[in-house]
Scaffold this motif. Structure first.
Motif, PDB file in Angstrom:
ATOM      1  N   CYS A 292      -0.193  -1.177   0.260  1.00 19.04           N
ATOM      2  CA  CYS A 292      -1.451  -1.944   0.352  1.00 19.04           C
ATOM      3  C   CYS A 292      -1.301  -3.358  -0.192  1.00 19.04           C
ATOM      4  O   CYS A 292      -2.121  -3.830  -1.000  1.00 19.04           O
ATOM      5  CB  CYS A 292      -2.578  -1.211  -0.355  1.00 19.04           C
ATOM      6  SG  CYS A 292      -3.102   0.292   0.476  1.00 19.04           S
TER       7      CYS A 292
ATOM      8  N   PRO B 102      -1.211  -7.329   0.805  1.00 15.34           N
ATOM      9  CA  PRO B 102      -1.512  -8.288   1.876  1.00 15.34           C
ATOM     10  C   PRO B 102      -0.269  -9.084   2.257  1.00 15.34           C
ATOM     11  O   PRO B 102       0.572  -9.402   1.406  1.00 15.34           O
ATOM     12  CB  PRO B 102      -2.585  -9.192   1.260  1.00 15.34           C
ATOM     13  CG  PRO B 102      -3.168  -8.387   0.149  1.00 15.34           C
ATOM     14  CD  PRO B 102      -2.048  -7.559  -0.397  1.00 15.34           C
TER      15      PRO B 102
ATOM     16  N   LEU C 170      -8.991 -13.354  -1.200  1.00 19.92           N
ATOM     17  CA  LEU C 170      -8.798 -11.913  -1.245  1.00 19.92           C
ATOM     18  C   LEU C 170      -9.032 -11.397  -2.660  1.00 19.92           C
ATOM     19  O   LEU C 170      -8.586 -12.014  -3.637  1.00 19.92           O
ATOM     20  CB  LEU C 170      -7.374 -11.539  -0.810  1.00 19.92           C
ATOM     21  CG  LEU C 170      -6.916 -11.972   0.579  1.00 19.92           C
ATOM     22  CD1 LEU C 170      -5.479 -11.507   0.818  1.00 19.92           C
ATOM     23  CD2 LEU C 170      -7.838 -11.436   1.656  1.00 19.92           C
TER      24      LEU C 170
ATOM     25  N   PRO D  91      -8.565  -7.688  -4.870  1.00 15.44           N
ATOM     26  CA  PRO D  91      -8.061  -6.312  -4.838  1.00 15.44           C
ATOM     27  C   PRO D  91      -9.213  -5.312  -4.909  1.00 15.44           C
ATOM     28  O   PRO D  91     -10.316  -5.657  -5.363  1.00 15.44           O
ATOM     29  CB  PRO D  91      -7.174  -6.221  -6.083  1.00 15.44           C
ATOM     30  CG  PRO D  91      -6.930  -7.625  -6.507  1.00 15.44           C
ATOM     31  CD  PRO D  91      -8.107  -8.423  -6.045  1.00 15.44           C
ATOM     32  N   PRO D  92      -8.970  -4.082  -4.488  1.00 11.58           N
ATOM     33  CA  PRO D  92     -10.046  -3.081  -4.452  1.00 11.58           C
ATOM     34  C   PRO D  92     -10.706  -2.806  -5.791  1.00 11.58           C
ATOM     35  O   PRO D  92     -11.869  -2.400  -5.829  1.00 11.58           O
ATOM     36  CB  PRO D  92      -9.330  -1.827  -3.920  1.00 11.58           C
ATOM     37  CG  PRO D  92      -8.183  -2.349  -3.119  1.00 11.58           C
ATOM     38  CD  PRO D  92      -7.737  -3.581  -3.840  1.00 11.58           C
TER      39      PRO D  92
ATOM     40  N   CYS E 286      -8.159 -12.795  -8.000  1.00  9.78           N
ATOM     41  CA  CYS E 286      -8.467 -13.259  -6.647  1.00  9.78           C
ATOM     42  C   CYS E 286      -7.359 -14.188  -6.179  1.00  9.78           C
ATOM     43  O   CYS E 286      -6.681 -14.834  -6.983  1.00  9.78           O
ATOM     44  CB  CYS E 286      -9.830 -13.936  -6.563  1.00  9.78           C
ATOM     45  SG  CYS E 286      -9.948 -15.546  -7.342  1.00  9.78           S
TER      46      CYS E 286
ATOM     47  N   ILE F  24      -4.475  -7.512   6.221  1.00  6.18           N
ATOM     48  CA  ILE F  24      -5.324  -7.181   5.075  1.00  6.18           C
ATOM     49  C   ILE F  24      -5.386  -5.658   4.963  1.00  6.18           C
ATOM     50  O   ILE F  24      -5.930  -4.989   5.836  1.00  6.18           O
ATOM     51  CB  ILE F  24      -6.745  -7.746   5.244  1.00  6.18           C
ATOM     52  CG1 ILE F  24      -6.695  -9.245   5.519  1.00  6.18           C
ATOM     53  CG2 ILE F  24      -7.580  -7.441   4.009  1.00  6.18           C
ATOM     54  CD1 ILE F  24      -6.088 -10.054   4.420  1.00  6.18           C
TER      55      ILE F  24
ATOM     56  N   TRP G 109      -9.250  -4.141   0.455  1.00  6.66           N
ATOM     57  CA  TRP G 109      -9.219  -5.524  -0.032  1.00  6.66           C
ATOM     58  C   TRP G 109     -10.405  -6.276   0.569  1.00  6.66           C
ATOM     59  O   TRP G 109     -10.867  -6.005   1.655  1.00  6.66           O
ATOM     60  CB  TRP G 109      -7.917  -6.196   0.391  1.00  6.66           C
ATOM     61  CG  TRP G 109      -6.779  -5.828  -0.503  1.00  6.66           C
ATOM     62  CD1 TRP G 109      -6.121  -4.631  -0.519  1.00  6.66           C
ATOM     63  CD2 TRP G 109      -6.121  -6.655  -1.478  1.00  6.66           C
ATOM     64  NE1 TRP G 109      -5.111  -4.659  -1.448  1.00  6.66           N
ATOM     65  CE2 TRP G 109      -5.089  -5.884  -2.059  1.00  6.66           C
ATOM     66  CE3 TRP G 109      -6.329  -7.964  -1.915  1.00  6.66           C
ATOM     67  CZ2 TRP G 109      -4.253  -6.393  -3.051  1.00  6.66           C
ATOM     68  CZ3 TRP G 109      -5.501  -8.459  -2.906  1.00  6.66           C
ATOM     69  CH2 TRP G 109      -4.474  -7.677  -3.469  1.00  6.66           C
TER      70      TRP G 109
END
Length: 357
Positions: A90, A92, A279, A281-282, A340, A353, A357
């Protein structure tokens, strides 16, 4: 009714409460912001809080190749490397030059880099040097023969003059009831070239393949080999949710910050122009990402406002909270391990992506 009237009608349907789409004057202030963003120092940026310490970093392309997010890969990277080292983890990725016919090593001549023994641990520079040494005229010919027709067919002038596309209607927004608002492509391109709106309309169409003329766009590209695993294909074309979009946007246009639905990952290839990304992260909370506390009464939260106003406020708050926590005056709370990443996508680059994300 001309393009001006068509665009004004579309805007009134899309955001009926907004009477002045140019109220913040961003068309005049945007060039300075664009110049700043496109400077080399702002190509790839990261902002993190790690162990309570703020890390605000600017990376050039060579640095990002080694340690950045997103990771930068060349289009001739073997797909198995992408799947194992990035997709599965996972991470990017930006993949360069796919539209120019170099996305699949298995399809290239034997003189190409596919004849080398690839090891993920090898430095990318060594691989680049190896590719230069093996580069031949047949490689150039192969790439030209396999480049996407979109490179030539999707310029604004080509789209505007295409007799099959210029009068087709594409989605540029939704009304308050969720119904699509559409404009003919020729009208939209005139609007694109002339508008002074803060956050302009943009084409974001998922049903172009249902139009017998517009679906010819499907002939202008191929799904890269990096992304040929498609589980939604198993449910059939009629039952699967929307999964491909055709996008055309002016300066200052864009989507609000979001997560792609249904746990899906996404790839986005830019054919012409530039696109700015941020972006998260989760693990970063939605309330922090959206910047709800940073939006003042009466302010807009469109993409351009997010990049120019809301995101800088989010970073300042994160830095302030971290400073107070280090001084023993508070806790990091929702800003603990905040991260970020910002970067600019250029023509010919494909952004991957991962889900979440």
């Amino acid at each position: 009714m001309g393009w001006r009237e068509k665009s004004e009608r579309a805007k009134s349907l899309h955001r009926p409460s907004l009477k002045n789409w140019a109220r913040d004057g961003l068309a005049s202030t945007f060039p300075a912001y664009e110049s700043y963003i496109l400077s080399n120092e702002e190509a790839y940026c990261s902002f993190k809080i790690k162990n309570g310490v703020v890390m605000d970093t600017r990376l050039n392309v060579e640095d990002v190749r080694k340690e950045g997010i997103p990771v930068i890969l060349e289009g001739d990277t073997p797909p198995e490397i992408f799947h194992k080292e990035y997709e599965a983890k996972c991470i990017p990725v930006v993949i360069r030059n796919i539209p120019y016919g170099v996305d699949n090593p298995s399809r290239r001549p034997s003189s190409s880099l596919s004849s080398c023994q690839w090891k993920f641990q090898e430095e990318k520079k060594d691989c680049d040097d190896m590719h230069d040494n093996l580069h031949t005229e047949s490689d150039d010919s192969y790439a030209r023969n396999n480049e996407w027709p979109a490179i030539h067919n999707w310029s604004l002038s080509a789209l505007y003059s295409n007799p099959q596309l210029r009068s087709r209607s594409f989605k540029v927004g939704e009304d308050d009831d969720g119904y699509s608002i559409k404009m003919k492509l020729r009208h939209f391109i005139r609007y694109l070239e002339s508008n002074q709106d803060d956050s302009p309309l943009y084409v974001f169409d998922a049903t172009f393949d249902e139009d017998r003329y517009a679906k010819r766009l499907l002939l202008d590209y191929t799904v890269p080999k990096f992304f040929d695993e498609d589980l939604f294909r198993l449910v059939g074309e009629r039952r699967r949710p929307p999964y491909r979009w055709f996008l055309v946007g002016p300066q200052r246009s864009g989507t609000t910050v979001h997560i792609d639905p249904l746990g899906t990952s996404a790839w986005n290839t830019l054919i012409h122009g530039i696109k700015r990304w941020v972006l998260f992260p989760p693990h970063v909370s939605k309330s922090v990402v959206k910047g709800y506390r940073e939006i003042l009464k009466g302010e807009d939260d469109e993409a351009i406002h997010y990049f120019t106003t809301i995101l800088p406020r989010v970073k300042r708050r994160a830095a302030s909270v971290a400073e107070a926590a280090l001084a023993g005056a508070g806790r990091l709370g929702e800003f603990e391990n905040f991260e970020c990443y910002e970067f600019t996508q250029y023509a010919g680059e494909t952004v991957f992506i991962p889900h979440g994300w």
